[in-house]
Design a protein around this motif. Structure first.
Motif, PDB file in Angstrom:
ATOM      1  N   VAL A   4      17.376-114.605 -33.537  1.00 34.03           N
ATOM      2  CA  VAL A   4      15.923-114.737 -32.806  1.00 34.03           C
ATOM      3  C   VAL A   4      16.221-114.672 -31.401  1.00 34.03           C
ATOM      4  O   VAL A   4      15.241-114.247 -30.702  1.00 34.03           O
ATOM      5  CB  VAL A   4      15.209-115.698 -33.482  1.00 34.03           C
ATOM      6  CG1 VAL A   4      13.769-115.906 -32.806  1.00 34.03           C
ATOM      7  CG2 VAL A   4      14.992-115.295 -35.147  1.00 34.03           C
ATOM      8  N   ALA A   5      16.842-115.719 -31.036  1.00 27.61           N
ATOM      9  CA  ALA A   5      17.116-115.890 -29.407  1.00 27.61           C
ATOM     10  C   ALA A   5      17.589-114.626 -28.810  1.00 27.61           C
ATOM     11  O   ALA A   5      17.062-114.240 -27.562  1.00 27.61           O
ATOM     12  CB  ALA A   5      18.294-116.929 -29.164  1.00 27.61           C
ATOM     13  N   PHE A   6      18.265-113.715 -29.454  1.00 26.09           N
ATOM     14  CA  PHE A   6      18.818-112.472 -28.993  1.00 26.09           C
ATOM     15  C   PHE A   6      17.800-111.729 -28.759  1.00 26.09           C
ATOM     16  O   PHE A   6      17.440-110.722 -27.919  1.00 26.09           O
ATOM     17  CB  PHE A   6      19.904-111.932 -29.917  1.00 26.09           C
ATOM     18  CG  PHE A   6      20.561-110.690 -29.317  1.00 26.09           C
ATOM     19  CD1 PHE A   6      20.669-110.327 -28.058  1.00 26.09           C
ATOM     20  CD2 PHE A   6      21.456-109.927 -30.432  1.00 26.09           C
ATOM     21  CE1 PHE A   6      21.361-109.041 -27.794  1.00 26.09           C
ATOM     22  CE2 PHE A   6      22.135-108.777 -29.862  1.00 26.09           C
ATOM     23  CZ  PHE A   6      22.088-108.045 -28.820  1.00 26.09           C
TER      24      PHE A   6
ATOM     25  N   VAL B 185       9.186-121.087 -31.112  1.00 27.01           N
ATOM     26  CA  VAL B 185      10.078-122.230 -31.282  1.00 27.01           C
ATOM     27  C   VAL B 185      11.305-122.059 -30.786  1.00 27.01           C
ATOM     28  O   VAL B 185      11.911-122.960 -29.888  1.00 27.01           O
ATOM     29  CB  VAL B 185       9.973-122.527 -32.645  1.00 27.01           C
ATOM     30  CG1 VAL B 185      10.935-123.729 -32.820  1.00 27.01           C
ATOM     31  CG2 VAL B 185       8.735-123.235 -33.011  1.00 27.01           C
ATOM     32  N   THR B 186      11.897-120.753 -30.883  1.00 19.73           N
ATOM     33  CA  THR B 186      13.138-120.404 -30.239  1.00 19.73           C
ATOM     34  C   THR B 186      13.025-120.418 -28.744  1.00 19.73           C
ATOM     35  O   THR B 186      14.075-121.077 -28.282  1.00 19.73           O
ATOM     36  CB  THR B 186      13.696-118.986 -30.838  1.00 19.73           C
ATOM     37  OG1 THR B 186      13.659-119.076 -32.156  1.00 19.73           O
ATOM     38  CG2 THR B 186      14.903-118.675 -30.188  1.00 19.73           C
ATOM     39  N   VAL B 187      12.109-119.872 -28.067  1.00 17.07           N
ATOM     40  CA  VAL B 187      12.072-119.834 -26.501  1.00 17.07           C
ATOM     41  C   VAL B 187      11.997-121.206 -26.090  1.00 17.07           C
ATOM     42  O   VAL B 187      12.903-121.735 -25.300  1.00 17.07           O
ATOM     43  CB  VAL B 187      10.886-118.928 -26.371  1.00 17.07           C
ATOM     44  CG1 VAL B 187      10.667-118.981 -24.933  1.00 17.07           C
ATOM     45  CG2 VAL B 187      11.113-117.561 -26.826  1.00 17.07           C
TER      46      VAL B 187
ATOM     47  N   CYS C 108      14.673-126.256 -36.404  1.00 12.81           N
ATOM     48  CA  CYS C 108      14.247-126.032 -37.786  1.00 12.81           C
ATOM     49  C   CYS C 108      13.052-127.146 -38.254  1.00 12.81           C
ATOM     50  O   CYS C 108      12.246-126.826 -38.657  1.00 12.81           O
ATOM     51  CB  CYS C 108      15.445-126.588 -38.630  1.00 12.81           C
ATOM     52  SG  CYS C 108      15.115-126.255 -40.239  1.00 12.81           S
ATOM     53  N   ALA C 109      13.204-128.443 -37.646  1.00 15.11           N
ATOM     54  CA  ALA C 109      12.462-129.337 -37.992  1.00 15.11           C
ATOM     55  C   ALA C 109      11.034-128.966 -37.268  1.00 15.11           C
ATOM     56  O   ALA C 109       9.947-129.309 -37.913  1.00 15.11           O
ATOM     57  CB  ALA C 109      12.918-130.608 -37.618  1.00 15.11           C
ATOM     58  N   GLU C 110      10.992-128.695 -35.977  1.00  9.45           N
ATOM     59  CA  GLU C 110       9.776-128.267 -35.408  1.00  9.45           C
ATOM     60  C   GLU C 110       8.987-127.306 -36.132  1.00  9.45           C
ATOM     61  O   GLU C 110       7.784-127.076 -36.117  1.00  9.45           O
ATOM     62  CB  GLU C 110      10.234-128.003 -34.010  1.00  9.45           C
ATOM     63  CG  GLU C 110       9.011-127.610 -32.908  1.00  9.45           C
ATOM     64  CD  GLU C 110       7.801-128.739 -32.920  1.00  9.45           C
ATOM     65  OE1 GLU C 110       6.723-128.405 -32.059  1.00  9.45           O
ATOM     66  OE2 GLU C 110       8.053-129.891 -33.252  1.00  9.45           O
ATOM     67  N   MET C 111       9.701-126.160 -36.261  1.00  7.86           N
ATOM     68  CA  MET C 111       9.070-125.127 -37.070  1.00  7.86           C
ATOM     69  C   MET C 111       8.453-125.123 -38.336  1.00  7.86           C
ATOM     70  O   MET C 111       7.347-124.914 -38.594  1.00  7.86           O
ATOM     71  CB  MET C 111      10.199-123.804 -37.164  1.00  7.86           C
ATOM     72  CG  MET C 111       9.378-122.638 -37.690  1.00  7.86           C
ATOM     73  SD  MET C 111      10.814-121.168 -37.489  1.00  7.86           S
ATOM     74  CE  MET C 111       9.579-119.682 -38.282  1.00  7.86           C
ATOM     75  N   LEU C 112       9.072-126.089 -39.218  1.00  3.85           N
ATOM     76  CA  LEU C 112       8.604-126.644 -40.233  1.00  3.85           C
ATOM     77  C   LEU C 112       7.301-127.481 -40.060  1.00  3.85           C
ATOM     78  O   LEU C 112       6.342-127.360 -40.959  1.00  3.85           O
ATOM     79  CB  LEU C 112       9.781-127.193 -41.135  1.00  3.85           C
ATOM     80  CG  LEU C 112      10.640-126.612 -41.662  1.00  3.85           C
ATOM     81  CD1 LEU C 112      11.717-127.736 -42.187  1.00  3.85           C
ATOM     82  CD2 LEU C 112      10.283-125.804 -42.910  1.00  3.85           C
TER      83      LEU C 112
END
Length: 241
Positions: A120-122, A184-186, A199-203
């Motif tokens: 996803v970062a890519f 969330v990745t950015v 992961c926790a933030e996205m959840l």
């Protein structure tokens, strides 16, 4: 005894123009795949600016001219490699989530698979690149639509299979999932967050996604980022795309 028949070159498979065309296409697909594999690894390690066409050619055991033949520019190869990687991780997430039996499990499987890789970062770097190279935007647009479409198909299949009730339109859920994954990745990379924190933030941000039925009653399952939060309904955690 009748003499054995003799095939001419035109009659043999190797002399068949259609066979030759198929062989050429197959060789082309294999070369493209090798170039994408090598480029993906190098771009993730060194970035776009730190990776040369000759580096990619060497990694793929190819010639630099083959890169320009198949992809025209290094930037186009970068975007295509990023798009392919994010589609691969989306497919892997869907396959993992097929084992889920509750909405909470389904969502967590998707999120953990997606945040555990750098795909996803890519892809977000490719999104940024297309701002300066609008000619590359159509590939990104098609990739995003595939992410949404295939996510919708997978989520709808799980809903029908288990009898879940989605708390919002399934198409909106699919689009929201990928919008959050990218956001969330950015933010996570900018803030120096770990994979576990992202992961926790996205959840946490995804929140409630669906309800499941327990003993004939619709029981709302909570999707939380805190794994230690009490859950009286199920020992598993809710997942939903």
């Amino acid at each position: 005894m009748a003499p054995k028949s003799v095939q001419t070159d035109a009659e043999t498979p190797s002399g068949d123009p259609k066979h030759a065309a198929r062989a050429t296409r197959s060789a082309g697909r294999q070369m493209r795949s090798r170039l994408l594999d090598g480029a993906s690894r190098l771009f993730k390690e060194r970035g776009l600016a730190g990776t040369s066409i000759s580096d990619i050619a060497a990694a793929a055991d190819a010639f630099p001219s083959q890169i320009t033949y198949y992809f025209r520019t290094k930037e186009a190869l970068f975007v295509e490699a990023a798009c392919r990687d994010v589609l691969y991780v989306a497919r892997a997430a869907e396959q993992t989530a097929l084992q889920a039996h509750t909405p909470r499990d389904y969502t967590r499987a998707l999120v953990e698979t997606v945040t555990a890789t750098d795909a996803v970062a890519f892809f977000t770097e490719a999104l940024t690149l297309t701002r300066r190279r609008p000619d590359l935007a159509p590939l990104v647009e098609r990739t995003i639509e595939r992410l949404h479409g295939e996510g919708l198909r997978a989520y709808t299949g799980q809903i029908e299979r288990h009898g879940w009730k989605s708390l919002r339109d399934p198409d909106a859920s699919s689009r929201r999932f990928w919008a959050l994954a990218i956001g969330v990745t950015v933010e996570g990379h900018a803030m120096g967050r770990s994979t576990e924190e992202m992961c926790a933030e996205m959840l946490r941000v995804l929140g409630d996604q669906a309800t499941t039925s327990t003993s004939g009653d619709n029981t709302r399952l909570r999707l939380v980022g805190d794994r230690d939060a009490p859950d009286s309904d199920s020992p598993d955690r809710e997942r939903s795309s």
